[in-house]
Scaffold this active site. Sequence first.
Site, PDB file in Angstrom:
ATOM      1  N   SER A 200       0.848  -1.190   0.000  1.00 50.08           N
ATOM      2  CA  SER A 200       0.000   0.000   0.000  1.00 50.08           C
ATOM      3  C   SER A 200       0.880   1.235   0.000  1.00 50.08           C
ATOM      4  CB  SER A 200      -0.917  -0.003   1.219  1.00 50.08           C
ATOM      5  OG  SER A 200      -0.154   0.246   2.374  1.00 50.08           O
ATOM      6  N   LYS A 201       0.203   2.340  -0.066  1.00 49.01           N
ATOM      7  CA  LYS A 201       0.837   3.646  -0.162  1.00 49.01           C
ATOM      8  C   LYS A 201       2.008   3.821   0.836  1.00 49.01           C
ATOM      9  CE  LYS A 201       0.380   7.335  -2.554  1.00 49.01           C
ATOM     10  NZ  LYS A 201       0.981   7.122  -3.838  1.00 49.01           N
TER      11      LYS A 201
END
Length: 426
Positions: A200-201
């Site tokens: 994820s980010k």
Amino acid sequence: MVRVRFAPSPTGYLHIGSARTALFNWLYARHYKGSLLLRIEDTDKTRSEKKYLDEIIDDLKWLGIDWDEEPIHQSARFDVYRRMAEDLVKKGKAYREGEAYIFKLEKGRTIEVDDMIHGKVSFNTDDIKDQVMIKSDGSPAYNFCCVVDDAYLKVTHIIRGDDHLSNTPKQILFYEALGITPPRFGHMPLIMGADGAKLSKRHGGVSVEEYKKEGFLPEALVNYLLLLGWSPGGDKEMIGVDEAVKLFDINNMKGVQAKFDLVKLTWMNGEYIAAKKDEELLPLIRKQMEDEGKKTDTPDEILLKVIGLYKVRMKTLSEFVRMTDYFFTEDYSVEEKAAGKYLAGAESKNILREFSGRLKEIKDFSHSSIEEACRSLAEEKKLKAGQVIHPTRVAISGKSTGAGLFEMMEVLGRSKVLERMQKAAA
Ligand code: GLU
């Protein structure tokens, strides 16, 4: 004849995981001399945007992934889905609930999937609810239109992420109801961050766009993505795409860890950069500078020299821009700590003054003459070479590290070097 497909939803940028899915489908198609089809899953008309679709297409092309037929768009096929759903209602396999069409799930059955990557996986239909085919707003549900389209496109193999494994029994039931033999399925482990959580980010870049922007080469990203799902065998890591097409074997996708390691990708990118000719890097570097809003009127001849100096040092094209700013502007970044350490004292200032005096005198401003001047100054003044080299490097580049000092001085040229040294000595 192998027919595979990549089915992106244009509701966001191309995720690294989707790029990997596209790449493996492409690899599968090319290895078996089959076809790769592109299907745009734009059923969510409010969240789908043209700018995302354009970006996805651009990114696929940039990665070297090509497809074989005109892409189909699900948004143009709503009446097909409705017709198929109607049919299932007529056959008693589905029912209406207001505007929605719902598939009846037969309880108490075991659905076995012989997955190309996982092997046999079983599901019990007791755990699956009746399935919406067409929602009450008239848009089709993913599992249904996916099957309708995969059948329409005569897809033979579906390779996608593990997040769709639980959808597979539902899709198999739709194939059965429609009287169509299902394709083979292969589900790849999801890409994880270094900490074992789904990528994820917070692990860094998650879209292809971000890597492109940072100056990763498509060859390096492709090579790295290949390793996130497949192994060419042994310890081999550097593998070009043509060789991968030849060697690809889905059996070697089993049990491969998909841990995203940015350090390794960055290292690999550096290897690909270092292996390129200076002339090949030139247009890429120019584009990178342009994209970052830097001055790019430097003549090829000079830029090539700077590239030559930094080729083995940069890991990304963007790093080149940061490391070499002092060649192209007077407004280059300065490491405060290095400036404090090497330029603040009176002794450093004296050395800079002495050295620049000698540099004014040397006949040709070549790296060997500069080096000679440096050595003789150090010898005469009983200094260590470093006492001349460090302050000079910081004075002319603002940085404590970089390419060979004498080489970079030569490329920078006498007048800029003297000007910066004198300024630092003042
Ligand atoms: N649009 C779906 C996705 O991006 C496609 C899933 C599939 O390949 O069936 O996850």
